[in-house]
Enzyme design. Structure first.
Site, PDB file in Angstrom:
ATOM      1  N   SER A 144      11.508  28.031  39.337  1.00 24.88           N
ATOM      2  CA  SER A 144      11.707  26.995  40.144  1.00 24.88           C
ATOM      3  C   SER A 144      11.927  25.772  39.418  1.00 24.88           C
ATOM      4  O   SER A 144      11.652  25.777  38.269  1.00 24.88           O
ATOM      5  CB  SER A 144      10.381  26.396  41.015  1.00 24.88           C
ATOM      6  OG  SER A 144      10.421  25.479  41.708  1.00 24.88           O
ATOM      7  N   TYR A 157       1.361  23.758  41.027  1.00 26.51           N
ATOM      8  CA  TYR A 157       2.513  24.672  40.998  1.00 26.51           C
ATOM      9  C   TYR A 157       3.551  24.749  39.857  1.00 26.51           C
ATOM     10  O   TYR A 157       4.207  25.669  39.504  1.00 26.51           O
ATOM     11  CB  TYR A 157       3.134  24.432  42.437  1.00 26.51           C
ATOM     12  CG  TYR A 157       4.385  25.175  42.752  1.00 26.51           C
ATOM     13  CD1 TYR A 157       4.316  26.580  43.128  1.00 26.51           C
ATOM     14  CD2 TYR A 157       5.640  24.684  42.502  1.00 26.51           C
ATOM     15  CE1 TYR A 157       5.375  27.256  43.291  1.00 26.51           C
ATOM     16  CE2 TYR A 157       6.715  25.495  42.766  1.00 26.51           C
ATOM     17  CZ  TYR A 157       6.524  26.882  43.392  1.00 26.51           C
ATOM     18  OH  TYR A 157       7.900  27.548  43.662  1.00 26.51           O
TER      19      TYR A 157
END
Length: 251
Positions: A144, A157
């Site tokens: 990501s 995250y």
């Protein structure tokens, strides 16, 4: 083995209900992938996903797999590879978590890290070793842009993805020259169930767009893919931004 056109004939999807993973599976099936393994926690959603892919013409099997049980990965995934060669492994499992809540609950924060990073390390090592023994195949790891630089709004995250991203790059270097291709995919904000209800970031994309980029990257044997591609210079600038200035951004 890949067919005469270079398209993968077999796919192992780790994260069998992932919207990005399933979009990629559908795209590969349209390009001659004929056998798919969906690995995930047993659920009606996993069975429905398998049924949907069978309707597209692919022989599809479900595999009971839990990212939080790394001591089972070697046995579970070993059985898949024992069935025959796997051309492509797509590591697509992961959880976003709830940053505000998880900051107050260290155990919940640890589960995010264990799922996204520890589970990814274990599964990728098992699959990387199996691909190496085959002498061919691709391992695709969904990272990501959040891993490029931890932001205040999602640093739990983001840090887990940063670790996974660095690990996957190192694994790719370790496997270089043995016939195994490792590709890291760095999407931005993707419109999926996982992000539903969250404020959409600039340059948001879709699961289908990520799948298209994955398929193109496999064909070209790319090592790092950004989705959309315009995020690459943007994230490079953010990564180099002085910290006092970075802290002022509404991120």
């Amino acid at each position: 083995m890949k067919d005469a056109f270079g398209a993968p004939q077999t796919l192992l999807l780790l994260g069998g209900t992932s919207e990005i993973g399933l979009a990629t599976a559908r795209r590969l099936i349209a390009r001659r992938t004929r056998r798919v393994y969906l690995a995930g926690r047993p659920s009606p959603a996993l069975e429905q996903a398998a049924q949907d892919l069978r309707a597209l013409g692919a022989e599809t099997m479900t595999v009971a797999f839990d990212a939080l049980e790394p001591d089972t990965h070697e046995e579970v995934l070993g059985k898949v590879f024992a069935d025959g060669d796997i051309d492509t492994v797509l590591l697509a499992f992961g959880v976003l978590g709830d940053q505000a809540r998880d900051e107050q609950d260290p155990a919940a924060a640890a589960r995010v890290a264990q799922t996204n990073y520890t589970g990814g390390v274990s599964a990728a090592l098992v699959c990387g070793t199996a691909l190496q023994h085959q002498g061919h195949g691709s391992l695709v790891v969904l990272s990501s842009v959040a891993g490029e630089r931890a932001r205040r709004s999602n640093f739990i995250y983001g840090s887990s993805k940063a670790g996974l991203d660095a690990f996957a790059q190192g694994l790719g270097d370790a496997l270089h020259g043995c016939g195994v291709h490792v590709m890291v995919v760095r999407p931005g904000f993707v419109r999926t169930r996982m992000t539903e209800g969250r404020r959409e970031a600039p340059m948001a994309t879709t699961a289908d767009a990520v799948a298209e980029a994955v398929e193109a990257g496999l064909r070209r044997r790319t090592e790092v893919v950004w989705v959309p591609a315009a995020l690459r210079p943007v994230m490079a600038a953010l990564r180099l931004m002085p910290r006092p200035l970075f802290r002022r951004l509404p991120l």
